[in-house]
Write an enzyme that holds these catalytic residues in place. Structure first.
Site, mmCIF file in Angstrom:
data_model
loop_
_atom_site.group_PDB
_atom_site.id
_atom_site.type_symbol
_atom_site.label_atom_id
_atom_site.label_comp_id
_atom_site.label_asym_id
_atom_site.label_seq_id
_atom_site.Cartn_x
_atom_site.Cartn_y
_atom_site.Cartn_z
ATOM 1 N N PHE A 32 0.831 -1.200 0.000
ATOM 2 C CA PHE A 32 0.000 0.000 0.000
ATOM 3 C C PHE A 32 0.872 1.260 0.000
ATOM 4 O O PHE A 32 0.678 2.189 -0.781
ATOM 5 C CB PHE A 32 -0.901 -0.022 1.236
ATOM 6 N N ASP A 33 1.873 1.262 0.881
ATOM 7 C CA ASP A 33 2.747 2.427 0.972
ATOM 8 C C ASP A 33 3.572 2.609 -0.301
ATOM 9 O O ASP A 33 3.747 3.723 -0.795
ATOM 10 C CB ASP A 33 3.689 2.297 2.171
ATOM 11 N N PHE A 34 4.076 1.468 -0.822
ATOM 12 C CA PHE A 34 4.868 1.558 -2.043
ATOM 13 C C PHE A 34 4.023 2.082 -3.193
ATOM 14 O O PHE A 34 4.458 2.921 -3.976
ATOM 15 C CB PHE A 34 5.440 0.189 -2.400
ATOM 16 N N ASP A 35 2.793 1.604 -3.294
ATOM 17 C CA ASP A 35 1.910 2.035 -4.374
ATOM 18 C C ASP A 35 1.626 3.524 -4.282
ATOM 19 O O ASP A 35 1.591 4.228 -5.290
ATOM 20 C CB ASP A 35 0.605 1.238 -4.307
ATOM 21 N N LEU A 81 -2.141 0.576 -11.755
ATOM 22 C CA LEU A 81 -3.390 1.337 -11.801
ATOM 23 C C LEU A 81 -3.131 2.803 -11.485
ATOM 24 O O LEU A 81 -2.288 3.128 -10.647
ATOM 25 C CB LEU A 81 -4.399 0.781 -10.790
ATOM 26 N N GLU A 110 -14.753 -2.872 -6.808
ATOM 27 C CA GLU A 110 -14.176 -4.005 -6.096
ATOM 28 C C GLU A 110 -13.207 -3.491 -5.045
ATOM 29 O O GLU A 110 -12.565 -2.448 -5.244
ATOM 30 C CB GLU A 110 -13.423 -4.927 -7.065
ATOM 31 N N LYS A 112 -9.740 -3.308 -3.151
ATOM 32 C CA LYS A 112 -8.348 -3.519 -3.550
ATOM 33 C C LYS A 112 -7.616 -4.177 -2.386
ATOM 34 O O LYS A 112 -7.290 -3.531 -1.397
ATOM 35 C CB LYS A 112 -7.685 -2.193 -3.923
ATOM 36 N N ASP A 114 -4.726 -5.942 -0.202
ATOM 37 C CA ASP A 114 -3.320 -5.607 -0.024
ATOM 38 C C ASP A 114 -2.504 -6.885 0.040
ATOM 39 O O ASP A 114 -2.247 -7.440 1.107
ATOM 40 C CB ASP A 114 -3.158 -4.793 1.271
ATOM 41 N N ARG A 133 4.102 -10.584 -10.533
ATOM 42 C CA ARG A 133 4.033 -9.397 -11.389
ATOM 43 C C ARG A 133 5.412 -9.010 -11.918
ATOM 44 O O ARG A 133 5.568 -8.645 -13.069
ATOM 45 C CB ARG A 133 3.437 -8.218 -10.617
ATOM 46 N N GLU A 169 -4.662 -11.548 -6.116
ATOM 47 C CA GLU A 169 -3.742 -11.182 -5.045
ATOM 48 C C GLU A 169 -3.555 -12.377 -4.117
ATOM 49 O O GLU A 169 -4.531 -13.009 -3.702
ATOM 50 C CB GLU A 169 -4.293 -10.009 -4.223
ATOM 51 N N TYR A 221 -9.511 -11.497 -9.456
ATOM 52 C CA TYR A 221 -10.304 -10.317 -9.832
ATOM 53 C C TYR A 221 -10.347 -9.998 -11.321
ATOM 54 O O TYR A 221 -11.056 -9.079 -11.723
ATOM 55 C CB TYR A 221 -9.798 -9.077 -9.096
ATOM 56 N N LYS A 284 -13.781 -0.016 -12.243
ATOM 57 C CA LYS A 284 -13.506 -0.384 -13.627
ATOM 58 C C LYS A 284 -14.724 -0.121 -14.502
ATOM 59 O O LYS A 284 -15.862 -0.287 -14.057
ATOM 60 C CB LYS A 284 -13.149 -1.873 -13.730
ATOM 61 N N LYS A 308 -7.830 5.461 -3.197
ATOM 62 C CA LYS A 308 -7.073 5.142 -1.985
ATOM 63 C C LYS A 308 -7.716 5.804 -0.771
ATOM 64 O O LYS A 308 -8.095 6.983 -0.814
ATOM 65 C CB LYS A 308 -5.618 5.607 -2.131
ATOM 66 N N CYS A 402 27.113 21.877 -3.526
ATOM 67 C CA CYS A 402 26.686 20.497 -3.735
ATOM 68 C C CYS A 402 27.258 19.622 -2.622
ATOM 69 O O CYS A 402 28.467 19.662 -2.354
ATOM 70 C CB CYS A 402 27.171 20.003 -5.094
ATOM 71 N N CYS A 405 29.990 17.126 -4.503
ATOM 72 C CA CYS A 405 31.215 17.578 -5.178
ATOM 73 C C CYS A 405 31.635 18.993 -4.780
ATOM 74 O O CYS A 405 32.644 19.506 -5.283
ATOM 75 C CB CYS A 405 31.049 17.497 -6.697
ATOM 76 N N CYS A 420 23.133 21.415 -8.992
ATOM 77 C CA CYS A 420 24.583 21.306 -9.097
ATOM 78 C C CYS A 420 24.908 21.307 -10.586
ATOM 79 O O CYS A 420 24.505 20.384 -11.306
ATOM 80 C CB CYS A 420 25.093 20.023 -8.445
ATOM 81 N N CYS A 426 30.122 15.354 -11.035
ATOM 82 C CA CYS A 426 29.380 15.072 -9.800
ATOM 83 C C CYS A 426 28.961 13.599 -9.809
ATOM 84 O O CYS A 426 28.170 13.182 -10.672
ATOM 85 C CB CYS A 426 28.159 15.980 -9.719
#
Length: 679
Positions: A32-35, A81, A110, A112, A114, A133, A169, A221, A284, A308, A402, A405, A420, A426
């Site tokens: 969920f967090d990554f998405d 998605l 539907e 979603k 996790d 996936r 899933e 699904y 959908k 979400k 920077c 460098c 920079c 660099c």
């Protein structure tokens, strides 16, 4: 809030998460967090093409695939998605699709779930393949492990097709997850952090007997395949259930966005009563013909949208502000936080975006800050608890040099970002360009990952991507964790990249604003790198969908400044690029369209745009679009006065025909179109 600063900050974090999540199966954040992280970056890039980076994690749905399992190419790509966070987002989505679809539109709603995405292939009613996936184009064959999951039928029942794929899933119910942790606690072992990560990690266990002991479930699904015996999404769910799949019965067919939001509001509350983790609702377009007509963007289906649920907020202490350098040289300030639990993961860092954002919120080291996840892909600081500010607190002074460098930073008037300018000296910029060059959608060099690129640069073996073609096994053997076989695979992977087609090489060069789609258009139009290098701004702008910003960027990339820095004798940036390309030519990299590909292209339809609508018999809609493009034409999604032809199939909506007739757009049949191109 400045978009580019947000974009650049996300790149390094997402690369690390991709590696942990897809390669090591030791994810530090939930799906969920990554998405959410990935969506923020995608939304920022789509809204701000000027800051587009072809090395962005959004170019690929995922990351590198572990070699412990066979890598399998998906017969049908697994898309990500698009996400929404309000009813306004959903209304905007509906407005977009109604410009393409003729007639009424119904939707399926539907939940979603996790979990870990999975594609199952059935032939003659038997499970023959289960693939993760991966990066959306290919994944890992985990069939042996999936066969141990009791909710995955090994033999179907009923009127199933001879061959098809079904997506779903792999989830770990709360009850099973809690029981597993009770057992680990009794054994004195470290507890699993959350069900999602535990389910994902289970799929890559070497011993399928261990997987069998885990209470995993598979929730299906989506049916995928040719000539399936269904016409709507909701019908597909019912069919799948009748064949023996575990399909949640929560899905509903509705006829308006208002009904969609009622479904969302209900489950935003009642999802906590479910036995599984959920992270939103998937909406959908129900009719499969309409789905086909809507098609896909480069990353996601136009006919689906994920909503979400609202973000969680926590407070913690900002311990230190550090600064990161992106591939383009843009500087991103980062808040290093006292670790805090947020939405199922431990948050240690958050983006501060740019100097203006720091000044606007008056963010200082030592402050107690409010951190949120939600519409943003990575955590963001949304405010400061001034009641807890230390008396010794000092306003944040943005860096002037920077951090990598020590080159003085530059900032264009009216621009919130600092840069920079030391492009060729660099390290993060050098490493970033080469990492983009080797990435999967670019040169896809097997045996060479981002970490190894950094080691090669740090060891002084390479400074540009052209240097890759000169490294030997003996050069790389001394590198950390580099064995003989790994070194041989790396060198072989570099050699194999010489067969990558021109359009992907052009994408790999890293010209700003030249993403995957633009690279294809430029390659097809100019046919060779020489023609592209010598093209004027006006010639570039004459190419379909190539605007001024892209044209100027391409010209600048290849422009040679006659002035030479007499102090360090470094030639200009444009000359560097031309010299690198000359080296790539000598090494045998494909810098022009192959004769075989040219043989299949014509200019028959050049200057004409086509709208494709309806159902076709002789060729599929996808094949029609390829035929249009390979013959020089342009495919458009909606009819306008600029449309050259409407290719009308069976079941085309009457309003499309009426609009074409009103605008005087010629309407041709499938057979008439094929005659136009000599087929």
């Amino acid at each position: 809030m400045n978009p580019e600063e947000q974009i650049i900050q996300l790149r390094k974090e997402l690369r690390a998460h991709n590696y942990n999540y897809y390669v090591l199966d030791n994810a530090t954040i939930s799906d969920f967090d990554f998405d959410i992280k990935l969506k923020e970056l995608q939304a920022l890039e789509d809204a701000n093409p000027a800051f587009y980076d072809p090395d962005s994690p959004t170019q690929r749905v995922g990351g590198e695939v572990t070699k412990n399992f066979n890598t399998v190419k998906h017969e049908f790509r697994m898309y990500s998605l698009d996400n929404s966070y309000s009813i306004e987002d959903l209304e905007d989505w509906e407005t977009r699709i109604k410009k393409i679809i003729d007639g009424p539109i119904s939707y399926t709603c539907e939940l979603k779930y996790d979990g870990a995405s999975m594609s199952l292939t059935y032939e003659n009613g038997s499970l023959i393949k289960a693939v993760t996936r991966g990066d959306g184009f290919q994944g890992d064959d985990v069939t042996a492990n999936i066969r141990t999951i009791k909710s995955v039928p090994l033999k179907l029942q009923g009127d199933y097709p001879d061959r098809f794929e079904i997506r779903g899933e792999i989830v770990l119910p709360f009850e099973g997850f809690n029981k597993m942790n009770e057992e680990r606690l009794a054994a004195g072992e470290e507890l699993y952090r959350n069900p999602r990560n535990t389910a994902s990690g289970s799929l890559k266990l070497q011993d399928s007997a261990e997987v069998a002991r885990r209470p995993l479930e598979c929730l299906l699904y989506s049916l995928v395949g040719e000539k399936l015996p269904i016409s709507t999404q909701i019908e597909g769910l019912k069919k799948a259930a009748s064949w023996g799949f575990k399909v949640p019965d929560i899905a509903e067919k509705v006829d308006s966005i208002e009904e969609v939001f009622r479904f969302i509001n209900y489950w935003d509350v009642h999802r906590h009563e479910l036995p599984y983790e959920t992270d939103g609702v998937v909406v959908k377009v129900n009719n499969l013909q309409q789905q086909e007509e809507l098609g896909y963007t480069a990353k996601a289906p136009r006919w689906a949208m994920a909503y979400k649920f609202k973000a969680e907020q926590v407070s913690t202490v900002l311990e230190e502000i550090t600064y990161q350098v992106g591939r383009t040289g843009a500087i991103t300030p980062v808040a290093n936080l006292t670790p805090v639990e947020l939405a199922g993961t431990t948050v240690k860092r958050a983006s501060l975006h740019n100097a203006d954002q720091i000044e606007k919120l008056d963010i200082r080291e030592g402050d107690t800050v409010y951190v949120e996840k939600g519409g943003e892909i990575i955590p963001k600081i949304i405010g400061v608890d001034l009641s807890k500010r230390l008396e010794t607190s000092e306003p944040t002074k943005y860096i002037e040099k920077c951090p990598e460098c020590q080159t003085p930073l530059s900032r264009t008037e009216g621009d919130a970002k600092h840069y920079c300018p030391n492009e060729n000296g660099c390290p993060p910029q050098i490493i970033g360009r080469i990492q983009h060059y080797i990435s999967r959608k670019a040169m896809d060099i097997e045996g060479l990952g981002g970490e190894t690129v950094a080691l090669l640069v740090q060891a002084g073996l390479i400074t540009t991507y052209a240097d890759l073609y000169e490294i030997t096994v003996e050069d790389v053997l001394p590198l950390e964790r580099m064995a003989q076989k790994s070194a041989e695979n790396l060198v072989a992977g570099v050699a194999a990249s010489k067969n990558i087609p021109f359009e992907r090489v052009l994408f790999a060069l890293g010209i700003r604003f030249v993403g995957e789609t633009v690279a294809k258009k430029l390659a097809r139009h100019f046919k060779s790198i020489d023609a592209l290098m010598n093209a004027s701004k006006e010639e570039l702008e004459s190419v379909d969908e190539i605007g001024t910003r892209i044209a100027e960027s391409v010209v600048s990339f290849f422009t040679v400044d006659e002035q030479i820095d007499l102090f360090n004798t470094e030639i200009s940036k444009g000359a560097d690029h031309r010299l690198i390309i000359e080296r790539l030519k000598r090494y045998g990299v494909q810098l022009e369209i192959s004769k075989e590909e040219l043989a299949g292209q014509t200019t028959t339809l050049t200057g004409s745009s086509f709208v494709v609508s309806g159902v076709f018999e002789r060729v599929s809609r996808t094949e029609l679009k390829k035929l249009i493009e390979s013959n020089g034409g342009k495919v458009s999604s909606s009819i306008s006065a600029k449309t050259g032809y409407l290719i009308a199939g069976d079941k085309m909506g009457p309003s499309k025909r009426a609009k074409a007739e009103t605008l005087g757009v010629p309407i041709v049949s499938e057979d008439e179109f094929l005659k136009m191109i000599g087929q």
